[in-house]
Design an enzyme around this catalytic site. Structure first.
Site, PDB file in Angstrom:
ATOM      1  CB  SER A 158      -0.915   0.000   1.226  1.00 44.03           C
ATOM      2  OG  SER A 158      -1.761  -1.127   1.188  1.00 44.03           O
ATOM      3  CD  GLU A 241      -0.890  -4.192   9.181  1.00 36.46           C
ATOM      4  OE1 GLU A 241       0.335  -4.385   9.291  1.00 36.46           O
ATOM      5  OE2 GLU A 241      -1.518  -4.396   8.144  1.00 36.46           O
TER       6      GLU A 241
END
Lengths: 370, 359
Positions: A158, A241
């Site tokens: 990403s 995360e």
């Protein structure tokens, strides 16, 4: 037990709500804004408020506020669809990795850019042959004089196309068991030998990329933590995360819009709304328990699982509520498509079920493959 | 935000768990299942005199401990894990909140006796008709499915009066009161049908306030039942997972198969989120009363679903042995089902939740 908010927390939430509303007015709202809301000017604005790194220790330039304060801000910003993508990954996990495992020089060099909202980072983790089975990764960093030479390929990266740095998980030693020999390197994305190819996702967007490394030279001083022993560091990073509010409210703005037009005279719709409201509230409690440091060790995998399964339910409700409009390209269709990704990135739901079963329930491991 | 039990709550939890391990092991639970009344008066007295459990939330003025619902929830969670039966829930989760909310002379008369362990009480949820008599009031009507109605020394009964629904106290041996015990599938949770025929009754609380008092009492009861469900679900989950670690088939523990791991991880999440729901409900009752109605229906719906799912899957994981009378799995299953349907089922509470959210 105490589920109340302090006056400071209430004030912070009100302020975050106002900042989010202003940002949405200026930049527009976007679903899953921590992935799709790339907006450096907004990051700089938040940095000026001291909201990036608000929960980092003061010695590293943070405000030293409790993790829950960061979560309150994130909930309001992401829940409203304000664009936090350009700094999100760096603030959530790269910063904490660097101030926990990095050298003083690395901290001095990289943390200020993150705190200023200037630097965008990506994580070089998954590979074509190493997804859920991260320990199978093959991107090699070989010692050469005072540095490493990196060769290999990362995928599903990403922000790969816009990042200033990649936090690279790579293999520095191919001998021994798969979990050993893994190291973490900071690599500037403008290093010669890096090639980035955006991948078009199923929603037509291009937030993730393939990143190819061909004889990329990285100074040895860019090694974070202990050479060949980074697997634990990586797992710790995944805790950051997984346990956050971003996993719960990616489609919240879309849900509020759907609720406004849902047929609340229909008993089935009412039952579904009840279930969504219930799981939203309970997911929130699980997330805030993580932020308070009161969840069982390793529970962030379970929290992510609960929250992303909720996101899929929300997206499904939104899609049906908008009816024919969902068939047209746009926010609703994109939300419907994107909900499939939350339960993949950061550990697929099925892998997380294995992890939780073994670590939290203590069920026996799968026998090793022959 | 603080998700931990306080030291004195942990102490209470330990005390109640030890007490139940001693006085209400599975053998005792099963013995009471065969008992006509489902009640052990000796243990009931010990609960009152040694631990003060009946009076835990009753005002100190009335001889109770003046604790909050959070403490009471700790007790019910422990009882749920032990599948502890008898009239404790009816007395403490239903009658006490109704009497306490109503206040006045009925509260002053009955709450101290409940705290002493001298009185078993319950609440009928179907309204009778009230009539003035020369001596006071008389009730006529019928109430089915009254929790522990066969045992209760005191039944709080809603009845229609000229000023609306009012609450009344009917004593267990009142003339014209007929009490029929019903055979229940969950033998740890007894029900009775009550018939009142011009039965003398004493007003509880202000006339016409019955609906408001009962609504509140039912929210409190829903939260406490949710806590009990969490205890049951959690106990059932722990035992089942332990079995999956030792039961071998195909040369390996069945818990090493992903088909088992994935189901039980999802169930763990149901239980953990259910615990959050029940704890939030108890906290709301104590500290944020405006949030109680939403929290109560949310907790009741979610915890009902969690316990029923866990108990159902537990039988499946155990295979044939899980379907036997001898195995413990059916105690959890039947309690899960009786709890799910008691005080309104899942769909009922989801609908209430949406209403209470103003949608």
């Amino acid at each position: 037990m105490d589920f109340s908010w302090t006056a400071e927390q209430e004030a912070l939430r009100a302020e975050a709500k106002a900042v989010a509303a202003a940002a949405v007015a200026r930049y527009g709202w976007v679903a899953d804004s921590w992935i799709n809301g790339y907006c450096p000017p907004f990051a700089r604005e938040l940095a000026q408020r001291g909201w990036i790194g608000i929960s980092w220790p003061t010695e590293f330039g943070g405000a030293g506020r409790p993790a829950i304060d960061r979560m309150i801000i994130a909930e309001e910003l992401i829940g409203a669809g304000a664009p936090v993508g350009s700094y999100w990954v760096a603030e959530r996990q790269m910063g904490p990795s660097i101030y926990t495992y990095g050298t003083a020089e690395q901290q001095l060099r990289y943390l200020p850019g993150i705190l200023a909202g200037e630097a965008t980072w990506c994580i070089g983790m998954s590979e074509p042959g190493a997804g859920s089975d991260l320990a199978a990764l093959r991107t090699r960093a070989v010692r050469d004089g005072d540095g490493f030479v990196v060769n290999g390929q990362k995928i599903w990266t990403s922000f790969g196309a816009v990042a200033d740095f990649v936090y690279l998980i790579c293999r520095t030693n191919a001998d021994g068991p798969p979990h050993a020999g893994i190291s973490e390197l900071i690599v500037p994305m403008n290093s010669p030998g890096i090639e980035v190819r955006p991948i078009k996702d199923m929603a037509g967007g291009a937030h993730f990329c393939e990143v190819f490394f061909t004889d990329v030279r990285v100074p040895a001083s860019n090694l974070v933590g202990v050479e060949g022993a980074a697997f634990k560091q990586t797992m710790r990073q995944l805790e950051h995360e997984r346990g956050g509010i971003d996993r719960l409210v990616s489609n919240h703005a879309l849900y509020r819009r759907a609720l406004d037009r849902a047929d609340l005279g229909d008993a089935l719709v009412r039952q579904e709304v009840a279930e969504i409201e219930t799981r939203y509230r309970l997911g929130r409690l699980l997330v805030y328990r993580e932020a308070c440091g009161q969840a069982p060790k390793g529970f962030s995998a379970a929290t992510k699982l609960f929250c992303t399964e909720h996101e899929r339910r929300v997206a499904d409700f939104v899609a049906r509520t908008f009816g024919s409009q969902t068939l047209l390209a746009g926010d609703v269709a994109r939300g419907m498509c994107y909900a499939n990704s939350y339960s993949i990135m950061g550990g697929t739901s099925n892998i997380l079920r294995n992890i939780v079963a073994e670590r939290i329930l203590g069920l026996p491991r799968e026998p090793a493959a022959r | 935000m603080d998700f931990a039990l306080r030291a004195e709550q942990l102490e209470l939890q330990r005390t109640v768990r030890d007490f139940l391990a001693d006085k209400a092991p599975e053998s005792a639970v099963r013995a009471l299942m065969d008992d006509e009344t489902g009640h052990d008066p000796r243990v009931w007295r010990q609960m009152a005199t040694q631990l003060g459990l009946q009076g835990l939330t009753i005002d100190e003025d009335y001889g109770g401990a003046g604790c909050g619902l959070q403490e009471q929830a700790v007790v019910f969670e422990a009882m749920g894990a032990a599948v502890f039966g008898g009239p404790y829930f009816a007395t403490v989760a239903l009658a006490v909140p109704a009497l306490a909310r109503a206040g006045g002379s009925a509260a002053a008369e009955y709450l101290p006796r409940i705290a002493q362990g001298e009185l078993i009480a319950t609440v009928a949820l179907e309204a009778s008709a009230a009539e003035r008599t020369p001596d006071g009031w008389a009730l006529t009507g019928e109430a089915g499915y009254v929790l522990d109605g066969h045992l209760a020394d005191l039944v709080v009964v809603p009845a229609r009066t000229a000023v609306g629904v009012s609450l009344f106290a009917v004593v267990g041996d009142a003339p014209g009161l007929k009490r029929e015990p019903l055979a229940t599938v969950d033998q740890t949770r007894r029900l009775a049908r009550l018939t009142l025929d011009a039965t003398p009754a004493q007003p509880v609380g202000v006339g016409g306030a019955g609906t408001e008092i009962l609504d509140h009492a039912l929210d409190v009861a829903a939260v406490l039942l949710a806590a009990e469900q969490v205890g049951g679900a959690s106990g059932c989950l722990t035992e089942t997972v332990e079995y999956a670690k030792v039961r071998e088939q195909f040369g390996r523990p069945i818990g090493s198969f992903q088909a088992i791991k994935h189901v039980w991880t999802d169930l763990l999440l149901e239980v953990e989120s259910a615990r959050a729901a029940a704890q939030f409900g108890a906290w709301a009752a104590d500290c944020a009363p405006a949030e109680l109605p939403v929290a109560a229906s949310l907790a009741k719906a979610h915890c009902s679903q969690a316990y029923s799912r866990v108990a159902t899957e537990s039988i499946q994981l155990h295979g044939g042995i899980g379907f036997t009378w001898e195995h413990r799995a059916h105690l959890y299953f039947k309690r899960a089902k009786s709890s799910e349907l008691l005080l309104g089922g899942i769909a009922h509470h989801r609908e209430r939740l949406v209403q209470r959210l103003g949608l």
